[in-house]
Design an enzyme around this catalytic site. Structure first.
Site, PDB file in Angstrom:
ATOM      1  N   GLU B  67      10.358   2.790  -2.089  1.00 42.58           N
ATOM      2  CA  GLU B  67       9.225   3.219  -2.904  1.00 42.58           C
ATOM      3  C   GLU B  67       9.494   4.580  -3.529  1.00 42.58           C
ATOM      4  O   GLU B  67       9.108   4.839  -4.666  1.00 42.58           O
ATOM      5  CB  GLU B  67       7.944   3.240  -2.062  1.00 42.58           C
ATOM      6  N   HIS B 136      -1.358  -3.508   4.968  1.00 45.49           N
ATOM      7  CA  HIS B 136      -1.291  -4.256   3.706  1.00 45.49           C
ATOM      8  C   HIS B 136      -2.676  -4.489   3.101  1.00 45.49           C
ATOM      9  O   HIS B 136      -2.825  -5.337   2.230  1.00 45.49           O
ATOM     10  CB  HIS B 136      -0.668  -5.641   3.912  1.00 45.49           C
TER      11      HIS B 136
END
Lengths: 366, 331
Positions: B67, B136
């Site tokens: 990321e 998530h």
């Protein structure tokens, strides 16, 4: 691995040098720099040294809040600056690049204005001292977070690859940065993309106060290049000519689309990490003095003297001239006064949203 | 492509996003997409499907799973002339790249004295609804809303998904564009011409007795509650904020001033969340018109659990909203 034109050894055991400690040319290729260029290399190193010392004075006078001492790094930094095609290449420096900054061509009064936070600073006195930038020279403002600029540099290189117009990216850091996740993230992606970038590690052996052997078990940081699929070079960072010739070659290769490289330039930092740091708590004066004997300016003086390009007398004159230039730049920067309150809300975004206009109005009305 | 061919058609939220990317990439060569499996695979939520085939590997870049690399390189590309769209598969993973987002993207223009900006869009998705657990399913918009230098968009409808993304791609500053994982298959009539500009809140339903202020995935629950309340002769107005920075304070203050009652519904955690900011602004702006205290319904201050019944209970739903409205109005 591709062999470069000067046959610098990839992943060498010992730091590569082209100039002996006593100033002899060691390489088996011909030196193709003019006397004028050689003298300029030395002048810029000397300027970088005196600039760094002046920053120290300004800090002791309470005029700057911070600076990152760079004395000892001059050969590495001037070599990098001389190899860059300024305005074509993209440069992501770190906060200790004082000599590189001078040699880049940023006007000295701009450098002082940035350090002092005055109205004359092109970055509007927003960045911490020792975090310079120049839009004209494609030089991006240094990050305070260690290695935070490395992924951005990799991204600039990927953009350059997409444009395909012969641009290269240069990014510098200390060896401490190579421990950060962002360093790995950036260099790994650059490697996978074969992006045109040279990663330079100015290894001064200390991450603030922590010695290199506590930072990494790798013998030196250039070895890490192997895992990223790019050549790694281990250089004597006190040897301006070794650093210059390799950088020039690597940047030409990057611009030609031949991919990235990682270079460690082994240097030493005479000063503390920052003025907030007492370096005598983690090293001895003897250690510093021993490294001072290998000073990059001294080595270049010997090299030039052998060619009748340097005398002690000339050196004293040069120093006097440089000090006057620094005095003048500081006076010019200070004369403009500090950045005004009216600038405070500018440039958070390109155009001010309503809530910032409102906050600005309330502040200025008080 | 001719976007007008889609006008009036019923399409999904996912398709609307893809149309915006496709059209923008056709119009502006500087736009590139990069992210984990955005290329050949077409994106984890299939938003970029077909774009790799159309624009090639040079403009739709499959990246390593990193990321910090995805967002950090997008920043560098944006600083040097491109207009990248970085895809972060889950907003939860912003933690891995938060330094890049908050210390780099958000601050470069300011630290550089306005000489350059970071024209990038960070596309990501958040919210609960898929039994995906604590890492998530979060709603982390307050992190970005709290950081100076970031625009934040959270579209709830098909037309807004297109409209806000198209506008975001023209901005010279970073935009955090948070989609909702529960909305990708939601359908709506594609009428971008009627969508408001970036930074304006929409009155999703007009009403006179109470104002519900919401955004993103919670909007559908609020509208469903409003329908039920209508049967009870309770007339509520529903405001969809659409963007959190800029936050369109004027629109909700005006509405609350009209109705005298306000309920804020968000899926992020209650404490120090988006609802706290909206509540404070509504109170400052509409104090003289308030007939009851402003009430908030937000996510519980817990990680989102996986068990479906627990996950459902962790964020406000239709029944909770109806109950809260009736409590405020005492009816």
């Amino acid at each position: 691995m591709i062999k470069d034109k000067y046959n610098f050894e990839v992943f060498s055991k010992k730091p590569i040098k082209l100039m002996s400690d006593s100033g002899e040319w060691l390489a088996d290729f011909e030196l193709d720099l003019s006397d004028k260029q050689l003298k300029e290399f030395y002048y810029d190193m000397l300027f970088g040294r005196l600039l760094d010392e002046r920053f120290g004075q300004l800090h002791r006078l309470g005029k700057v809040s911070f600076y990152a001492p760079s004395s000892g790094h001059e050969a590495a930094q001037i070599a990098i600056a001389k190899a860059i095609d300024w305005g074509n290449d993209w440069v992501f420096p770190y906060y200790r690049d004082n000599a590189l900054l001078y040699s880049s061509g940023v006007p000295i009064k701009d450098i002082m204005a940035q350090m002092l936070g005055t109205r004359l600073d092109p970055a509007k006195a927003r960045q911490m001292p020792s975090h310079p930038s120049s839009k004209k020279l494609n030089m991006f403002t240094a990050a305070s977070g260690i290695a935070s600029h490395i992924p951005a540099a990799a991204g600039a290189a990927i953009a350059a690859k997409i444009r395909n117009k012969g641009e290269a990216v240069i990014t510098t850091s200390g060896e401490g940065a190579t421990s950060e996740g962002d360093y790995h993230a950036g260099i790994n992606f650059a490697g996978a993309q074969g992006a045109p970038i040279v990663f330079i590690v100015q290894n001064n052996g200390l991450a603030i106060s922590v010695p290199y052997h506590k930072q990494s078990a790798a013998e030196n940081t250039s070895l890490k290049a192997h895992a990223y699929g790019m050549p790694g070079y281990y250089l004597d960072g006190m040897d301006i000519l070794a650093c210059y010739y390799l950088m020039k070659d690597l940047l030409e290769r990057a611009r030609a689309g031949l991919g990235p490289a990682l270079v460690e330039m082994k240097v030493y930092r005479y000063g503390p990490h920052s003025p907030a740091d007492d370096d005598m708590r983690y090293r001895s004066k003897e250690e510093v003095d021993a490294w001072r004997k290998k000073d990059p300016l001294l080595r270049m003086q010997k090299f030039l003297a052998k060619r009748k390009l340097w005398t002690k007398k000339q050196d004293i004159k040069m120093r006097e001239e440089i000090e006057l230039i620094l005095d003048k730049a500081i006076n010019e920067a200070e004369a403009e006064g500090f950045a005004p309150l009216e600038w405070m809300f500018d440039d958070v975004f390109k155009d001010k949203p309503a809530h910032l206009l409102e906050q600005q109005k309330m502040l200025l009305e008080d | 492509m001719n976007i007008t061919e889609y006008y009036g058609q019923t399409i999904t939220y996912r398709e609307a996003l893809r149309l915006a990317l496709d059209e923008a990439m056709e119009q502006d060569e500087r736009i590139i997409i990069l992210g984990e499996e955005v290329g050949r695979y077409g994106g984890a939520y299939a938003v970029s499907q077909g774009l790799y085939e159309k624009y090639g590997a040079g403009r739709v870049l499959d990246t390593p799973i990193s990321e910090a690399a995805i967002i950090g390189t997008a920043i560098g590309a944006a600083m040097t002339g491109l207009r990248p769209v970085a895809e972060l598969m889950y907003v939860d993973f912003a933690g891995i790249a938060m330094d890049q987002i908050a210390n780099q993207a958000a601050k470069i223009r300011y630290m550089f004295g306005g000489q350059i900006g970071v024209p990038m869009v960070l596309r990501t998705q958040g919210g609960p609804g898929r039994s995906a657990g604590a890492q998530h399913s979060q709603s982390l918009e307050a992190w970005f809303m709290h950081t100076a230098g970031l625009f934040v968009a959270m579209p709830a409808t098909v037309s807004d998904a297109y409209q806000l993304l198209k506008e975001a791609l023209q901005f010279d500053d970073p935009v955090i564009f948070i989609e909702h994982k529960g909305l990708y298959t939601s359908k709506g009539i594609f009428e971008p011409g009627t969508a408001l500009p970036f930074g304006k809140a929409a009155i999703a339903r007009e009403g006179s007795e109470l104002t519900i202020i919401t955004y993103s995935g919670a909007l559908r629950h609020c509208l469903a509650a409003a329908e039920e309340l209508d049967k009870l002769a309770i007339d509520v107005e529903v405001i969809d904020l659409r963007t959190l920075n800029p936050l369109d304070v004027d629109t909700f203050v005006e509405s609350v001033s009209k109705t005298g009652h306000a309920l804020i519904v968000t899926e992020d955690s209650l404490t120090a969340g988006v609802s706290a900011e909206i509540s404070a602004r509504a109170q400052e702006g509409a104090f003289d018109f308030l007939e009851e205290p402003i009430m908030r319904l937000s996510g519980e201050d817990i990680p989102i659990p996986v068990a479906p019944e627990l996950e459902l209970a962790a964020t406000p739903k239709k029944a909770d909203i109806i109950k809260a409205v009736r409590k405020i109005l005492r009816r």
